[in-house]
Scaffold this active site. Sequence first.
Site, PDB file in Angstrom:
ATOM      1  N   LYS A  41       2.071  29.231  22.379  1.00 24.56           N
ATOM      2  CA  LYS A  41       2.850  30.424  21.983  1.00 24.56           C
ATOM      3  C   LYS A  41       4.339  30.154  22.149  1.00 24.56           C
ATOM      4  O   LYS A  41       5.123  30.379  21.244  1.00 24.56           O
ATOM      5  CB  LYS A  41       2.467  31.629  22.845  1.00 24.56           C
ATOM      6  CG  LYS A  41       3.490  32.761  22.779  1.00 24.56           C
ATOM      7  CD  LYS A  41       3.130  33.937  23.642  1.00 24.56           C
ATOM      8  CE  LYS A  41       3.817  34.049  24.962  1.00 24.56           C
ATOM      9  NZ  LYS A  41       5.205  34.483  24.986  1.00 24.56           N
ATOM     10  N   ASN A  42       4.719  29.663  23.325  1.00 24.02           N
ATOM     11  CA  ASN A  42       6.151  29.564  23.601  1.00 24.02           C
ATOM     12  C   ASN A  42       6.828  28.444  22.822  1.00 24.02           C
ATOM     13  O   ASN A  42       8.050  28.452  22.675  1.00 24.02           O
ATOM     14  CB  ASN A  42       6.403  29.459  25.109  1.00 24.02           C
ATOM     15  CG  ASN A  42       6.190  30.812  25.786  1.00 24.02           C
ATOM     16  OD1 ASN A  42       6.120  31.834  25.121  1.00 24.02           O
ATOM     17  ND2 ASN A  42       6.061  30.807  27.109  1.00 24.02           N
ATOM     18  N   CYS A  84       8.203  40.898  27.785  1.00 26.93           N
ATOM     19  CA  CYS A  84       7.581  41.465  28.980  1.00 26.93           C
ATOM     20  C   CYS A  84       8.644  41.923  29.971  1.00 26.93           C
ATOM     21  O   CYS A  84       9.690  41.280  30.114  1.00 26.93           O
ATOM     22  CB  CYS A  84       6.704  40.420  29.666  1.00 26.93           C
ATOM     23  SG  CYS A  84       5.196  40.066  28.780  1.00 26.93           S
ATOM     24  N   ARG A 135      16.275  40.233  32.833  1.00 25.71           N
ATOM     25  CA  ARG A 135      16.203  39.028  31.990  1.00 25.71           C
ATOM     26  C   ARG A 135      17.488  38.928  31.166  1.00 25.71           C
ATOM     27  O   ARG A 135      17.491  39.133  29.949  1.00 25.71           O
ATOM     28  CB  ARG A 135      14.973  39.070  31.066  1.00 25.71           C
ATOM     29  CG  ARG A 135      13.671  39.111  31.819  1.00 25.71           C
ATOM     30  CD  ARG A 135      12.469  39.095  30.892  1.00 25.71           C
ATOM     31  NE  ARG A 135      12.164  37.771  30.386  1.00 25.71           N
ATOM     32  CZ  ARG A 135      11.152  37.501  29.558  1.00 25.71           C
ATOM     33  NH1 ARG A 135      10.369  38.470  29.136  1.00 25.71           N
ATOM     34  NH2 ARG A 135      10.925  36.270  29.141  1.00 25.71           N
ATOM     35  N   ASP A 142       4.440  31.579  34.622  1.00 25.54           N
ATOM     36  CA  ASP A 142       3.449  32.257  33.774  1.00 25.54           C
ATOM     37  C   ASP A 142       2.027  32.121  34.328  1.00 25.54           C
ATOM     38  O   ASP A 142       1.125  32.838  33.895  1.00 25.54           O
ATOM     39  CB  ASP A 142       3.494  31.689  32.348  1.00 25.54           C
ATOM     40  CG  ASP A 142       4.837  31.936  31.686  1.00 25.54           C
ATOM     41  OD1 ASP A 142       5.579  32.813  32.156  1.00 25.54           O
ATOM     42  OD2 ASP A 142       5.147  31.236  30.702  1.00 25.54           O
ATOM     43  N   ARG A 179      -0.666  39.506  22.767  1.00 23.51           N
ATOM     44  CA  ARG A 179       0.605  38.876  22.380  1.00 23.51           C
ATOM     45  C   ARG A 179       0.546  37.373  22.588  1.00 23.51           C
ATOM     46  O   ARG A 179       1.283  36.622  21.936  1.00 23.51           O
ATOM     47  CB  ARG A 179       1.759  39.427  23.240  1.00 23.51           C
ATOM     48  CG  ARG A 179       2.201  40.820  22.837  1.00 23.51           C
ATOM     49  CD  ARG A 179       3.477  41.186  23.561  1.00 23.51           C
ATOM     50  NE  ARG A 179       4.416  40.091  23.514  1.00 23.51           N
ATOM     51  CZ  ARG A 179       5.303  39.805  24.471  1.00 23.51           C
ATOM     52  NH1 ARG A 179       5.386  40.556  25.539  1.00 23.51           N
ATOM     53  NH2 ARG A 179       6.111  38.781  24.344  1.00 23.51           N
TER      54      ARG A 179
HETATM   55  N1  EPU Z   1      18.272  33.683  33.141  1.00 22.56           N
HETATM   56  C1  EPU Z   1      19.560  34.109  33.357  1.00 22.56           C
HETATM   57  N2  EPU Z   1      20.425  34.114  32.307  1.00 22.56           N
HETATM   58  C2  EPU Z   1      20.065  33.716  31.069  1.00 22.56           C
HETATM   59  C3  EPU Z   1      18.729  33.274  30.840  1.00 22.56           C
HETATM   60  C4  EPU Z   1      17.853  33.275  31.906  1.00 22.56           C
HETATM   61  O1  EPU Z   1      19.913  34.488  34.462  1.00 22.56           O
HETATM   62  O2  EPU Z   1      20.899  33.739  30.158  1.00 22.56           O
HETATM   63  C5  EPU Z   1      17.312  33.687  34.271  1.00 22.56           C
HETATM   64  C6  EPU Z   1      16.177  34.695  34.023  1.00 22.56           C
HETATM   65  O3  EPU Z   1      16.539  35.989  34.415  1.00 22.56           O
HETATM   66  C7  EPU Z   1      15.059  34.117  34.849  1.00 22.56           C
HETATM   67  C8  EPU Z   1      15.278  32.616  34.733  1.00 22.56           C
HETATM   68  O4  EPU Z   1      16.650  32.457  34.315  1.00 22.56           O
HETATM   69  O5  EPU Z   1      15.207  34.492  36.179  1.00 22.56           O
HETATM   70  C9  EPU Z   1      14.358  31.937  33.760  1.00 22.56           C
HETATM   71  O6  EPU Z   1      14.542  32.411  32.470  1.00 22.56           O
HETATM   72  P1  EPU Z   1      14.324  31.513  31.169  1.00 22.56           P
HETATM   73  O7  EPU Z   1      15.486  31.704  30.285  1.00 22.56           O
HETATM   74  O8  EPU Z   1      13.948  30.122  31.553  1.00 22.56           O
HETATM   75  O9  EPU Z   1      13.060  32.248  30.533  1.00 22.56           O
HETATM   76  P2  EPU Z   1      12.885  32.726  29.049  1.00 22.56           P
HETATM   77  O10 EPU Z   1      13.377  31.705  28.115  1.00 22.56           O
HETATM   78  O11 EPU Z   1      13.361  34.132  28.889  1.00 22.56           O
HETATM   79  C10 EPU Z   1      10.575  31.561  28.790  1.00 22.56           C
HETATM   80  C11 EPU Z   1       9.207  31.999  28.390  1.00 22.56           C
HETATM   81  C12 EPU Z   1       8.585  32.840  29.481  1.00 22.56           C
HETATM   82  C13 EPU Z   1       8.573  32.035  30.782  1.00 22.56           C
HETATM   83  C14 EPU Z   1       9.988  31.538  31.111  1.00 22.56           C
HETATM   84  C15 EPU Z   1      10.035  30.638  32.331  1.00 22.56           C
HETATM   85  C16 EPU Z   1       9.359  32.181  26.007  1.00 22.56           C
HETATM   86  C17 EPU Z   1       9.429  33.043  24.807  1.00 22.56           C
HETATM   87  N3  EPU Z   1       9.296  32.783  27.177  1.00 22.56           N
HETATM   88  O12 EPU Z   1      11.326  32.778  28.971  1.00 22.56           O
HETATM   89  O13 EPU Z   1       7.262  33.102  29.086  1.00 22.56           O
HETATM   90  O14 EPU Z   1       8.086  32.840  31.810  1.00 22.56           O
HETATM   91  O15 EPU Z   1      10.509  30.811  29.993  1.00 22.56           O
HETATM   92  O16 EPU Z   1       9.243  29.515  32.120  1.00 22.56           O
HETATM   93  O17 EPU Z   1       9.328  30.958  25.892  1.00 22.56           O
HETATM   94  C18 EPU Z   1       5.258  34.316  28.955  1.00 22.56           C
HETATM   95  O18 EPU Z   1       4.856  33.466  28.141  1.00 22.56           O
HETATM   96  O19 EPU Z   1       4.520  35.184  29.487  1.00 22.56           O
HETATM   97  C19 EPU Z   1       6.667  34.302  29.332  1.00 22.56           C
HETATM   98  C20 EPU Z   1       7.269  35.331  29.912  1.00 22.56           C
END
Ligand code: EPU
Length: 415
Positions: free
Chosen positions: A24-25, A118, A123, A306, A398
Amino acid sequence: MSEDSIIIRGRRELNGEVRISSSKNAAVALIPATVLASDIVTLYDVPRISDIIALRELLGELNIHLTRDGDSLIVDPRDIQNTVLESDAVGRLRASYYFMGALLGRYKKVKMKMPGGCDLGPRPINLHLKGFRALGAEITYEEGFYTLEAPELKGTDIYLDFASVGATINIMMAAVFAKGRTIIENAAKEPEIIDLSTMLNKMGAQIRGAGTSVITIDGVERLGGCHHEIIPDRIEAGTYIIIGAACAGHIKVTNVIPKHLEALLMKLEEMGVKMEVGVDCVDIYKSDELKAVDAKTLTFPGLATDLQQPLTALMTKAVGVSHIRDTIYPERFKHCDQLNRMGAAIEVYNGSSTINGPTPLFGEKVRATDLRGGASLVVAALMAKGETVISDAYHIFRGYDSIREKLRGLGADID
Ligand code: EPU
């Protein structure tokens, strides 16, 4: 029963083989990345999950043509007409923000709403915006819309204060056409980033270092089309492996890259789960007693956040006191109240949970609070005595392709 509920009658021994769908991701990044192409992109083995349906709606809004051919998705971005995304589909998933990087990269402008996804606590997207600004974009936020514009994008060095998956992917996409070289320092190393880099390089991009903490992108003039097979979903695989640890007689999980799951597999081994790891599959056997352990989520190759929630459900079966700390999303513990309703004894404090086990679980009416929280309730329901009704199961759909069919195939009693 609402159509949005999953009903599971638990305590059945599960046996058989389950094939993992593609990631998915990865898919939710690869699909927006097709905006960067000047020709047709064919993605193979695209998962049948509702996040992909939302992305298809967004591509439609941009006038990008899409065809589903079996499990493949053929994307034709040649008639793109728009760089504004304002439909409700933006708010249905987190990954809609990848259109920021992709549209900015290709057209130097984009206007869109705040992404959804989610509720895992705060975030922010400050690191994405920091990267776009460093490349030369002007960003404004008005009445719920971000507008990003740049007369031109110029390669530069960008240091990420945290190795964010989303920010790394978004900056890579914005930088592929930037003039000169962009270097992302402290980049995220998740396998989905390597998959995106592989696809963009097939299209003609010049990206090196994906999978390490320094990614170098040399800007190019044009990207063509390509054919790309998406990597298997390591989180879906981890979830079925945990289900096996909870309920298996013998389950074989296939289409897995074990290297993507090392932290989980080692943690399960520490708990006493009986497993055999093959080249692209994992066999899980009925275990004797499971031991309590401590775990901590980290960025890749650490234990994935996750998988924290599904793993918590398994820990209710372990003898002793387990702890899990989530260092990525310290508020990702909404599932614990729901598990406690089923008989678990979990306390949550300051970004950690303490799981007092073993506690036999019983069927209850519970609610999926988010995608992986929902998955943890599925694991619990399969272990529980009696019937569990999981409402708001749309969260689960999802990210888990054909979950009812796959579990039924293993012998679960699920509607
Ligand atoms: N963060 C910041 N600022 C930013 C971006 C992130 O402070 O600009 C912080 C977030 O608040 C969090 C941490 O950095 O505490 C990690 O966030 P990251 O950006 O790595 O996560 P994401 O890209 O929003 C993806 C996956 C998530 C998964 C996370 C961590 C996708 C679409 N989502 O989210 O997947 O938990 O990486 O591995 O790829 C899921 O599949 O259930 C899911 C939530």
